[in-house]
Design a protein around this motif. Structure first.
Motif, PDB file in Angstrom:
ATOM      1  N   PHE A   1      -9.286  -3.759 -50.183  1.00  0.00           N
ATOM      2  CA  PHE A   1      -9.659  -4.459 -48.961  1.00  0.00           C
ATOM      3  C   PHE A   1      -8.873  -4.018 -47.743  1.00  0.00           C
ATOM      4  N   PHE A   2      -7.630  -3.593 -47.944  1.00  0.00           N
ATOM      5  CA  PHE A   2      -6.807  -3.355 -46.777  1.00  0.00           C
ATOM      6  C   PHE A   2      -6.703  -1.882 -46.455  1.00  0.00           C
ATOM      7  N   ASN A   3      -7.827  -1.293 -46.071  1.00  0.00           N
ATOM      8  CA  ASN A   3      -7.759   0.058 -45.544  1.00  0.00           C
ATOM      9  C   ASN A   3      -8.714   0.175 -44.382  1.00  0.00           C
ATOM     10  N   SER A   4      -8.582   1.250 -43.625  1.00  0.00           N
ATOM     11  CA  SER A   4      -9.298   1.335 -42.362  1.00  0.00           C
ATOM     12  C   SER A   4     -10.764   1.675 -42.548  1.00  0.00           C
TER      13      SER A   4
ATOM     14  N   LEU B   1       1.347 -18.421 -40.329  1.00  0.00           N
ATOM     15  CA  LEU B   1       0.040 -17.916 -40.767  1.00  0.00           C
ATOM     16  C   LEU B   1      -0.524 -16.913 -39.772  1.00  0.00           C
ATOM     17  N   LEU B   2      -0.395 -17.230 -38.467  1.00  0.00           N
ATOM     18  CA  LEU B   2      -0.892 -16.321 -37.436  1.00  0.00           C
ATOM     19  C   LEU B   2      -0.162 -14.980 -37.479  1.00  0.00           C
ATOM     20  N   SER B   3       1.162 -15.041 -37.663  1.00  0.00           N
ATOM     21  CA  SER B   3       1.941 -13.810 -37.714  1.00  0.00           C
ATOM     22  C   SER B   3       1.528 -12.952 -38.900  1.00  0.00           C
ATOM     23  N   PHE B   4       1.306 -13.634 -40.022  1.00  0.00           N
ATOM     24  CA  PHE B   4       0.877 -12.911 -41.220  1.00  0.00           C
ATOM     25  C   PHE B   4      -0.474 -12.228 -40.975  1.00  0.00           C
ATOM     26  N   LEU B   5      -1.380 -12.971 -40.369  1.00  0.00           N
ATOM     27  CA  LEU B   5      -2.718 -12.440 -40.076  1.00  0.00           C
ATOM     28  C   LEU B   5      -2.617 -11.248 -39.117  1.00  0.00           C
ATOM     29  N   LEU B   6      -1.774 -11.397 -38.093  1.00  0.00           N
ATOM     30  CA  LEU B   6      -1.570 -10.299 -37.138  1.00  0.00           C
ATOM     31  C   LEU B   6      -1.109  -9.043 -37.851  1.00  0.00           C
ATOM     32  N   GLY B   7      -0.080  -9.194 -38.703  1.00  0.00           N
ATOM     33  CA  GLY B   7       0.434  -8.038 -39.438  1.00  0.00           C
ATOM     34  C   GLY B   7      -0.619  -7.422 -40.330  1.00  0.00           C
ATOM     35  N   LEU B   8      -1.388  -8.288 -40.989  1.00  0.00           N
ATOM     36  CA  LEU B   8      -2.390  -7.803 -41.935  1.00  0.00           C
ATOM     37  C   LEU B   8      -3.496  -7.024 -41.218  1.00  0.00           C
ATOM     38  N   ILE B   9      -3.886  -7.493 -40.031  1.00  0.00           N
ATOM     39  CA  ILE B   9      -4.942  -6.783 -39.292  1.00  0.00           C
ATOM     40  C   ILE B   9      -4.419  -5.421 -38.842  1.00  0.00           C
ATOM     41  N   ILE B  10      -3.171  -5.395 -38.349  1.00  0.00           N
ATOM     42  CA  ILE B  10      -2.583  -4.105 -37.958  1.00  0.00           C
ATOM     43  C   ILE B  10      -2.531  -3.172 -39.172  1.00  0.00           C
ATOM     44  N   ASP B  11      -2.150  -3.729 -40.329  1.00  0.00           N
ATOM     45  CA  ASP B  11      -2.107  -2.950 -41.563  1.00  0.00           C
ATOM     46  C   ASP B  11      -3.464  -2.353 -41.897  1.00  0.00           C
ATOM     47  N   MET B  12      -4.483  -3.187 -41.742  1.00  0.00           N
ATOM     48  CA  MET B  12      -5.837  -2.768 -42.077  1.00  0.00           C
ATOM     49  C   MET B  12      -6.247  -1.588 -41.217  1.00  0.00           C
ATOM     50  N   PHE B  13      -5.878  -1.642 -39.938  1.00  0.00           N
ATOM     51  CA  PHE B  13      -6.262  -0.572 -39.025  1.00  0.00           C
ATOM     52  C   PHE B  13      -5.456   0.691 -39.276  1.00  0.00           C
ATOM     53  N   SER B  14      -4.203   0.561 -39.680  1.00  0.00           N
ATOM     54  CA  SER B  14      -3.382   1.763 -39.771  1.00  0.00           C
ATOM     55  C   SER B  14      -3.122   2.185 -41.208  1.00  0.00           C
ATOM     56  N   ASP B  15      -3.859   1.634 -42.181  1.00  0.00           N
ATOM     57  CA  ASP B  15      -3.755   2.056 -43.575  1.00  0.00           C
ATOM     58  C   ASP B  15      -2.344   1.983 -44.120  1.00  0.00           C
ATOM     59  N   THR B  16      -1.665   0.867 -43.897  1.00  0.00           N
ATOM     60  CA  THR B  16      -0.298   0.754 -44.402  1.00  0.00           C
ATOM     61  C   THR B  16      -0.186  -0.375 -45.425  1.00  0.00           C
ATOM     62  N   THR B  17      -1.254  -0.652 -46.145  1.00  0.00           N
ATOM     63  CA  THR B  17      -1.328  -1.768 -47.114  1.00  0.00           C
ATOM     64  C   THR B  17      -0.851  -3.082 -46.479  1.00  0.00           C
ATOM     65  N   ALA B  18       0.315  -3.592 -46.816  1.00  0.00           N
ATOM     66  CA  ALA B  18       0.713  -4.867 -46.206  1.00  0.00           C
ATOM     67  C   ALA B  18       2.136  -4.821 -45.669  1.00  0.00           C
ATOM     68  N   ILE B  19       2.566  -3.653 -45.197  1.00  0.00           N
ATOM     69  CA  ILE B  19       3.955  -3.506 -44.747  1.00  0.00           C
ATOM     70  C   ILE B  19       4.182  -4.231 -43.422  1.00  0.00           C
TER      71      ILE B  19
END
Lengths: 273, 168
Positions: A39-42, B55-73
């Protein structure tokens, strides 16, 4: 019971923090195995749409440069076409076609992390699936790791998890291509035995040992190499042909006989057990 | 929905877009990509519910992760500094930040800079340790941490100067 509930309510932020931290660590650690979390990829649709609309705008600024690239590539291909050995017939039997090529646009690129991924604007609805090879007109790029309907995430050669079969051109000495995160234009070739004579400037191409890339796709040239007296393998630095910082188009390669090869390999593995 | 919540929402989206479309592609000096989305945690109101903040901070990090392919770092680093934001504020601004009348704009520039530096330092330490994930590369972690941290600090400080409300 009352005291337990009181305890939880009192430390609810701390418990929530631990839970979220734990969740993200699990997701991260799990991804260090071969294939990452789905789920967590671009390659999902949100980031796909965002990156695609950016590409729609920025691609205009690179048109001139891209035209030059295309002209060079056409020139090279025409050179091959006009200088091929003369034959009086052209094979049109589709069973002899080994690979299919699909063009795609790179809508997201990264090279500053230790695990770099690219995103392209083609997904499984265009026939892309996991473990297909991706190249550009100048050299190798990576392997498809995950694809959604319209987008795919590609594991770049600049990824510490990347491991691609490669060999020295015109020989059969093969090794594996890895990356040590130091420079974005240099990758490492390992497992070349010490009895091989190497010179700086030798061309490295993909090997025939994997069903992902066709044999002979250019990768780079040998920049320098080290051979310690006790070691039986070289450590080779390979300068990439591709400029990994400036990418716009790519070709995805489908190996049509891949299922057959994999079936054969799994049969052998079964017999060995 | 009051005005504050709308501001927070807009800030959330704009910071994500700025991060993934502009700052992730900066690659200054080869690898420096400032993480300006940390400003969300800098600007977030102090008196709001901490659970929602986490929760908001977690969501923010997760969305950034999603865009930059860094899993959940990014998510791990962001949620950690979100939790430790209160102790950091107590350290920087003293006990009076808990009073009703306290406003971030009324504090001195040095205090704000210290607060920002603490946030960035904690965030980047967690982020790069997780990214490289081995202590064999501690030199590399330190180099990336220092240089990227400096880049983030400079850009965040500029953003703060641009968008923070004027002193009253």
């Amino acid at each position: 019971m009352q005291r337990i509930i009181d305890f939880i309510l009192r430390y609810r932020t701390f418990i929530l923090f631990l839970f979220l931290l734990f969740l993200s660590l699990i997701l991260t650690v799990r991804s260090h195995s071969y294939h990452r979390s789905k789920f967590f990829n671009s390659a999902n649709w949100i980031s796909g749409v965002v990156y695609n609309s950016r590409d729609n705008i920025t691609s205009y600024f690179k048109l001139k440069e891209e035209n030059t690239f295309l002209l060079e590539e056409n020139n090279r291909l025409r050179h091959l076409l006009f200088n091929r050995p003369f034959t009086d017939s052209v094979a049109i039997d589709s069973s002899e076609v080994g690979y299919e090529i699909l063009p795609a646009r790179i809508i997201k690129n990264s090279y500053a992390q230790s695990e770099n991924y690219l995103t392209i604007n083609k997904g499984y609805s265009h026939g892309i699936s996991q473990d297909m090879g991706v190249i550009t007109s100048t050299g190798i790029l990576g392997i498809v790791e995950h694809s959604t309907k319209n987008y795919s995430a590609i594991q770049s050669v600049l990824n510490t998890k990347s491991n691609i079969n490669a060999k020295i051109q015109n020989t059969n000495h093969f090794g594996s291509l890895t990356w040590n995160t130091d420079r974005y234009d240099v990758v490492q070739l390992e497992d070349i035995p010490r009895l091989v004579t190497l010179t700086v400037g030798d061309t490295i191409v993909t090997g025939a040992m994997s069903s992902i890339f066709p044999e002979g796709v250019p990768i780079g040239v040998v920049m320098d190499f080290k051979l310690e007296t006790s070691a039986s393998f070289y450590t080779i630095n390979v300068g990439l042909f591709n400029d990994m910082t400036n990418l716009s188009t790519a070709y995805v390669i489908t190996n049509l006989s891949k299922t057959e090869i994999e079936e054969l390999e799994s049969n052998i593995a079964d017999e060995q057990e | 929905m009051n005005r504050n919540n709308i501001y927070i929402g807009i800030r959330f989206i704009l910071l994500i877009l700025a991060q993934v479309l502009i700052f992730n592609d900066l690659n200054f000096y080869g690898f420096i990509n400032p993480m300006v989305y940390i400003m969300f945690l800098f600007w977030y109101p102090i008196k709001e519910n901490r659970v929602i903040f986490l929760l908001l901070s977690f969501l923010l990090g997760l969305i950034i992760d999603m865009f930059s392919d860094t899993t959940a770092i990014h998510a791990a680093a962001t949620v950690s500094i979100a939790y430790f934001r209160a102790p950091m504020m107590r350290f920087v601004f003293g006990i009076n930040y808990e009073f009703q009348s306290f406003r971030l704009e009324q504090t001195s520039m040095v205090q704000q800079l210290t607060f920002l530096t603490l946030l960035i330092l904690a965030h980047h330490t967690i982020f790069f340790t997780l990214e490289i994930f081995s202590f064999a590369h501690s030199g590399l972690i330190l180099k990336k941490l220092m240089l990227t941290g400096l880049g983030t600090l400079v850009l965040c400080f500029l953003l703060r100067a641009l968008f923070s409300r004027e002193k009253q």
